[in-house]
Design a protein around this motif. Structure first.
Motif, PDB file in Angstrom:
ATOM      1  N   GLY A 186       0.817  -1.208   0.000  1.00  0.00           N
ATOM      2  CA  GLY A 186       0.000   0.000   0.000  1.00  0.00           C
ATOM      3  C   GLY A 186       0.846   1.252   0.000  1.00  0.00           C
ATOM      4  N   ASN A 187       1.998   1.192   0.670  1.00  0.00           N
ATOM      5  CA  ASN A 187       2.889   2.354   0.694  1.00  0.00           C
ATOM      6  C   ASN A 187       3.461   2.665  -0.687  1.00  0.00           C
ATOM      7  OD1 ASN A 187       4.200   4.428   2.227  1.00  0.00           O
ATOM      8  ND2 ASN A 187       6.106   3.305   2.020  1.00  0.00           N
ATOM      9  N   ALA A 188       3.488   1.677  -1.587  1.00  0.00           N
ATOM     10  CA  ALA A 188       3.908   1.940  -2.966  1.00  0.00           C
ATOM     11  C   ALA A 188       2.997   2.964  -3.615  1.00  0.00           C
ATOM     12  CB  ALA A 188       3.915   0.642  -3.767  1.00  0.00           C
ATOM     13  N   GLY A 189       1.711   2.928  -3.260  1.00  0.00           N
ATOM     14  CA  GLY A 189       0.788   3.934  -3.757  1.00  0.00           C
ATOM     15  C   GLY A 189       1.094   5.302  -3.192  1.00  0.00           C
ATOM     16  N   ASN A 190       1.437   5.357  -1.896  1.00  0.00           N
ATOM     17  CA  ASN A 190       1.808   6.636  -1.288  1.00  0.00           C
ATOM     18  C   ASN A 190       3.028   7.235  -1.979  1.00  0.00           C
ATOM     19  OD1 ASN A 190      -0.265   6.517   0.562  1.00  0.00           O
ATOM     20  ND2 ASN A 190       0.993   5.700   2.210  1.00  0.00           N
ATOM     21  N   LEU A 191       4.011   6.384  -2.295  1.00  0.00           N
ATOM     22  CA  LEU A 191       5.198   6.867  -2.988  1.00  0.00           C
ATOM     23  C   LEU A 191       4.845   7.397  -4.374  1.00  0.00           C
ATOM     24  CD1 LEU A 191       7.731   4.045  -2.042  1.00  0.00           C
ATOM     25  CD2 LEU A 191       7.692   6.378  -1.164  1.00  0.00           C
ATOM     26  N   GLN A 192       3.924   6.742  -5.051  1.00  0.00           N
ATOM     27  CA  GLN A 192       3.531   7.163  -6.386  1.00  0.00           C
ATOM     28  C   GLN A 192       2.842   8.526  -6.365  1.00  0.00           C
ATOM     29  OE1 GLN A 192       0.309   5.559  -9.471  1.00  0.00           O
ATOM     30  NE2 GLN A 192       1.898   4.021  -9.107  1.00  0.00           N
ATOM     31  N   SER A 193       2.265   8.897  -5.231  1.00  0.00           N
ATOM     32  CA  SER A 193       1.543  10.171  -5.147  1.00  0.00           C
ATOM     33  C   SER A 193       2.447  11.358  -5.450  1.00  0.00           C
ATOM     34  CB  SER A 193       0.928  10.343  -3.752  1.00  0.00           C
ATOM     35  OG  SER A 193      -0.084   9.391  -3.527  1.00  0.00           O
ATOM     36  N   ARG A 194       3.718  11.292  -5.032  1.00  0.00           N
ATOM     37  CA  ARG A 194       4.590  12.438  -5.265  1.00  0.00           C
ATOM     38  C   ARG A 194       4.860  12.625  -6.753  1.00  0.00           C
ATOM     39  NH1 ARG A 194       8.058   8.225  -4.508  1.00  0.00           N
ATOM     40  NH2 ARG A 194      10.199   8.374  -5.288  1.00  0.00           N
ATOM     41  N   PHE A 195       4.935  11.519  -7.506  1.00  0.00           N
ATOM     42  CA  PHE A 195       5.081  11.635  -8.949  1.00  0.00           C
ATOM     43  C   PHE A 195       3.788  12.100  -9.600  1.00  0.00           C
ATOM     44  CE2 PHE A 195       8.549   8.369  -8.335  1.00  0.00           C
ATOM     45  CZ  PHE A 195       9.584   9.233  -8.669  1.00  0.00           C
ATOM     46  N   ALA A 196       2.649  11.693  -9.037  1.00  0.00           N
ATOM     47  CA  ALA A 196       1.368  12.151  -9.568  1.00  0.00           C
ATOM     48  C   ALA A 196       1.256  13.670  -9.485  1.00  0.00           C
ATOM     49  CB  ALA A 196       0.218  11.489  -8.811  1.00  0.00           C
ATOM     50  N   ALA A 197       1.921  14.263  -8.492  1.00  0.00           N
ATOM     51  CA  ALA A 197       1.888  15.719  -8.349  1.00  0.00           C
ATOM     52  C   ALA A 197       2.649  16.428  -9.454  1.00  0.00           C
ATOM     53  CB  ALA A 197       2.454  16.122  -6.990  1.00  0.00           C
ATOM     54  N   THR A 198       3.503  15.713 -10.185  1.00  0.00           N
ATOM     55  CA  THR A 198       4.296  16.335 -11.257  1.00  0.00           C
ATOM     56  C   THR A 198       3.683  16.125 -12.642  1.00  0.00           C
ATOM     57  OG1 THR A 198       5.701  14.389 -11.699  1.00  0.00           O
ATOM     58  CG2 THR A 198       6.378  15.864  -9.906  1.00  0.00           C
ATOM     59  N   GLY A 208      11.815  21.666  -1.897  1.00  0.00           N
ATOM     60  CA  GLY A 208      11.253  21.743  -3.235  1.00  0.00           C
ATOM     61  C   GLY A 208      11.503  23.099  -3.879  1.00  0.00           C
ATOM     62  N   ILE A 209      11.322  24.164  -3.116  1.00  0.00           N
ATOM     63  CA  ILE A 209      11.582  25.509  -3.636  1.00  0.00           C
ATOM     64  C   ILE A 209      13.070  25.682  -3.942  1.00  0.00           C
ATOM     65  CG2 ILE A 209      11.564  27.964  -3.024  1.00  0.00           C
ATOM     66  CD1 ILE A 209       9.025  27.377  -1.376  1.00  0.00           C
ATOM     67  N   LEU A 210      13.928  25.168  -3.055  1.00  0.00           N
ATOM     68  CA  LEU A 210      15.366  25.247  -3.309  1.00  0.00           C
ATOM     69  C   LEU A 210      15.755  24.461  -4.565  1.00  0.00           C
ATOM     70  CD1 LEU A 210      16.846  24.873   0.306  1.00  0.00           C
ATOM     71  CD2 LEU A 210      16.681  26.955  -1.081  1.00  0.00           C
ATOM     72  N   ALA A 211      15.113  23.314  -4.763  1.00  0.00           N
ATOM     73  CA  ALA A 211      15.412  22.525  -5.956  1.00  0.00           C
ATOM     74  C   ALA A 211      15.011  23.268  -7.226  1.00  0.00           C
ATOM     75  CB  ALA A 211      14.692  21.175  -5.883  1.00  0.00           C
ATOM     76  N   ASP A 212      13.894  24.012  -7.175  1.00  0.00           N
ATOM     77  CA  ASP A 212      13.475  24.802  -8.330  1.00  0.00           C
ATOM     78  C   ASP A 212      14.421  25.975  -8.585  1.00  0.00           C
ATOM     79  OD1 ASP A 212      11.250  23.245  -8.915  1.00  0.00           O
ATOM     80  OD2 ASP A 212       9.903  24.419  -7.651  1.00  0.00           O
ATOM     81  N   ARG A 213      14.967  26.559  -7.522  1.00  0.00           N
ATOM     82  CA  ARG A 213      15.783  27.770  -7.667  1.00  0.00           C
ATOM     83  C   ARG A 213      17.279  27.470  -7.778  1.00  0.00           C
ATOM     84  NH1 ARG A 213      12.908  32.093  -3.438  1.00  0.00           N
ATOM     85  NH2 ARG A 213      10.837  32.054  -4.453  1.00  0.00           N
ATOM     86  N   SER A 264      14.637  13.863   3.074  1.00  0.00           N
ATOM     87  CA  SER A 264      13.680  14.753   2.415  1.00  0.00           C
ATOM     88  C   SER A 264      14.323  15.521   1.275  1.00  0.00           C
ATOM     89  CB  SER A 264      13.092  15.731   3.446  1.00  0.00           C
ATOM     90  OG  SER A 264      12.158  16.601   2.846  1.00  0.00           O
ATOM     91  N   ALA A 265      15.475  16.135   1.538  1.00  0.00           N
ATOM     92  CA  ALA A 265      16.153  16.918   0.504  1.00  0.00           C
ATOM     93  C   ALA A 265      16.516  16.045  -0.694  1.00  0.00           C
ATOM     94  CB  ALA A 265      17.402  17.572   1.084  1.00  0.00           C
ATOM     95  N   ALA A 266      17.100  14.883  -0.429  1.00  0.00           N
ATOM     96  CA  ALA A 266      17.537  14.013  -1.520  1.00  0.00           C
ATOM     97  C   ALA A 266      16.357  13.436  -2.295  1.00  0.00           C
ATOM     98  CB  ALA A 266      18.410  12.887  -0.963  1.00  0.00           C
ATOM     99  N   THR A 267      15.281  13.078  -1.598  1.00  0.00           N
ATOM    100  CA  THR A 267      14.136  12.456  -2.255  1.00  0.00           C
ATOM    101  C   THR A 267      13.374  13.451  -3.118  1.00  0.00           C
ATOM    102  OG1 THR A 267      13.901  10.821  -0.482  1.00  0.00           O
ATOM    103  CG2 THR A 267      11.987  11.202  -1.877  1.00  0.00           C
ATOM    104  N   VAL A 268      13.114  14.639  -2.582  1.00  0.00           N
ATOM    105  CA  VAL A 268      12.376  15.654  -3.342  1.00  0.00           C
ATOM    106  C   VAL A 268      13.161  16.068  -4.583  1.00  0.00           C
ATOM    107  CG1 VAL A 268      11.573  18.051  -3.293  1.00  0.00           C
ATOM    108  CG2 VAL A 268      11.026  16.512  -1.400  1.00  0.00           C
ATOM    109  N   ALA A 269      14.421  16.437  -4.391  1.00  0.00           N
ATOM    110  CA  ALA A 269      15.228  16.896  -5.522  1.00  0.00           C
ATOM    111  C   ALA A 269      15.519  15.760  -6.497  1.00  0.00           C
ATOM    112  CB  ALA A 269      16.535  17.496  -5.018  1.00  0.00           C
ATOM    113  N   GLY A 270      15.786  14.561  -5.986  1.00  0.00           N
ATOM    114  CA  GLY A 270      16.063  13.430  -6.860  1.00  0.00           C
ATOM    115  C   GLY A 270      14.865  13.031  -7.699  1.00  0.00           C
ATOM    116  N   ALA A 271      13.659  13.047  -7.109  1.00  0.00           N
ATOM    117  CA  ALA A 271      12.453  12.720  -7.869  1.00  0.00           C
ATOM    118  C   ALA A 271      12.196  13.755  -8.955  1.00  0.00           C
ATOM    119  CB  ALA A 271      11.258  12.624  -6.927  1.00  0.00           C
ATOM    120  N   ALA A 272      12.412  15.033  -8.648  1.00  0.00           N
ATOM    121  CA  ALA A 272      12.246  16.080  -9.662  1.00  0.00           C
ATOM    122  C   ALA A 272      13.277  15.920 -10.776  1.00  0.00           C
ATOM    123  CB  ALA A 272      12.361  17.461  -9.015  1.00  0.00           C
TER     124      ALA A 272
END
Length: 418
Positions: free
Chosen positions: A121-133, A295-300, A343-351
């Motif tokens: 079920g947590n695989a679905g939670n992980l997929q949610s962050r990609f769904a946001a993109t 996330g904002i730092l990764a964008d900037r 958090s930093a590595a996961t957010v920026a790495g996924a983007a």
């Protein structure tokens, strides 16, 4: 539901709604995740009677996510995110029921099966962050992804903090010891399932696929694919997750040993649960609370710089795990920094993975990333139990630092050529 063409204004409106729905779903899904992280290792150690086997609990969570990440991604590519996410919720609901049954019967293999289902079920939670993109504008991709990651803070922190109230509720309704908070998890998963079924419309991935086809037809040019950068992003995310999961998995057992050594008499289970619950809640808060900032730092700043910032934070966490592991405050600081680095590595790495992959291969790579991340963390959690038993908590911190150094050393592969 059929997918119709969207104007720019409609796309922005759908994206805002999608981020809101996904965020609410993460709040609910995070409750089950937080409870499983806190209780899984303790239940495994108690039922099996062997601390070295406690790592199998976290390993089962991550293994379940690894096994379902690619099938859920393929399902999403065919029928959309909504159906894939609701299937993940169903897996988690079955898993919660099996864990409660296993605790009642005190059957260790059955416990691992239930935890594995929760991991699915947590695989679905992980997929949610990609769904946001899926429908996010390029300049806001990191921000939108991080908002959904941040939303897990509420459920993830609430899950461990519900251990005490959960025990009271569980005792009142006849649930086995140390499983009461799963009653809250079950209700939360049911609510998330209904939310996705009703509110995640139009489906963001199906809409994004339609827009990508229209763009190619209009311009005749497809988005460039950068597989080397994508592979580094997958490695950085997976490696950071291994470091986080392996250390976190053994922290409840280490804290339980500390509590027994620090008291003249044996601490009560409630004392151990409170210490573990507070520490894991702080850790989960570190994992998610500042994700919008990253996330904002990764964008900037750029994705790669924030990935490396995550490694600095992970390195600091491991330093505390090595040199201050005999103090409760030292373990708490280590777990907070561990969460922040993840958090930093996961957010920026996924983007970075999303924007370096062409649309036709993006969903498949996202599924592979989640699968590799979870599978490698499962192996790390199992090995962490062995390392803890033989080399203690400090030895675990030293072993995990090797992965951090590898991510830093290979970082030139993640740099886009000008």
């Amino acid at each position: 539901m059929s997918v119709v063409a969207l104007t720019a204004a409609q796309q922005a409106a759908v994206q805002r709604r999608t981020v809101l729905v996904l965020s609410l779903g993460q709040v609910l899904g995070g409750i089950a995740f937080g409870a499983t992280v806190s209780l899984g290792a303790l239940l495994a150690a108690d039922i099996s009677g062997n601390d070295a086997l406690s790592g199998l609990a976290t390993a089962s969570v991550t293994l379940g996510a690894a096994l379902c990440a690619i099938p859920l991604a393929r399902l999403a590519a065919r029928v959309g995110r909504r159906r894939a996410l609701t299937l993940g919720n169903l897996f988690a609901l079955v898993g919660i029921a099996v864990v409660i049954l296993a605790a009642s019967l005190r059957v260790f293999p059955l416990l691992l099966v239930g935890i594995l289902m929760i991991g699915a079920g947590n695989a679905g939670n992980l997929q949610s962050r990609f769904a946001a993109t899926d429908l996010a504008a390029a300049q806001h991709r990191g921000r939108d992804l991080s908002i959904v990651v941040w939303a897990t803070t509420i459920g993830g922190v609430a899950g461990p903090l519900l251990l005490g109230p959960g025990e009271l509720v569980g005792a009142a309704i006849g649930m086995p010891p140390q499983t009461g908070s799963y009653a809250f998890s079950f209700v939360a998963q049911c609510a998330a399932l209904v939310l996705y079924l009703v509110a995640l419309r139009p489906d963001p991935l199906l809409a994004a696929q339609r827009l990508a086809k229209e763009a190619v037809a209009a311009t005749g040019a497809a988005m460039a694919d950068r597989p080397v950068i994508a592979r580094y992003a997958i490695f950085a995310v997976a490696g950071s997750h291994v470091v986080m999961a392996s250390v976190m998995a053994m922290t409840p057992v280490h804290l339980a040993h500390m509590a027994h050594g620090a008291h003249g008499m044996a601490p009560t289970p409630a004392d151990v649960s409170a210490l573990v619950g507070i520490t894991i809640a702080l850790h989960v808060g570190g994992m998610y609370a500042l994700s919008p900032l990253f996330g904002i730092l990764a964008d900037r700043w750029g994705r790669l710089r924030v990935v490396l910032l995550g490694q600095v934070l992970l390195g600091g966490a491991l330093a505390f795990a090595v040199f201050a592991n005999d103090r409760e405050w030292g373990v708490m600081v280590a777990l907070i920094l561990l969460g922040l680095g993840w958090s930093a590595a996961t957010v920026a790495g996924a983007a970075l993975l999303t924007e370096s992959s062409a649309p036709e291969v993006r969903t498949r790579r996202q599924g592979r990333s989640d699968s590799l991340m979870s599978l490698s963390a499962a192996a790390g959690a199992v090995l962490a139990g062995v390392v803890l038993s033989n080399f203690q908590y400090a030895g675990l911190g030293i072993a995990a630092s090797v992965i951090v150094l590898a991510i830093v050393a290979l970082s030139p592969l993640g740099r886009a050529k000008r």
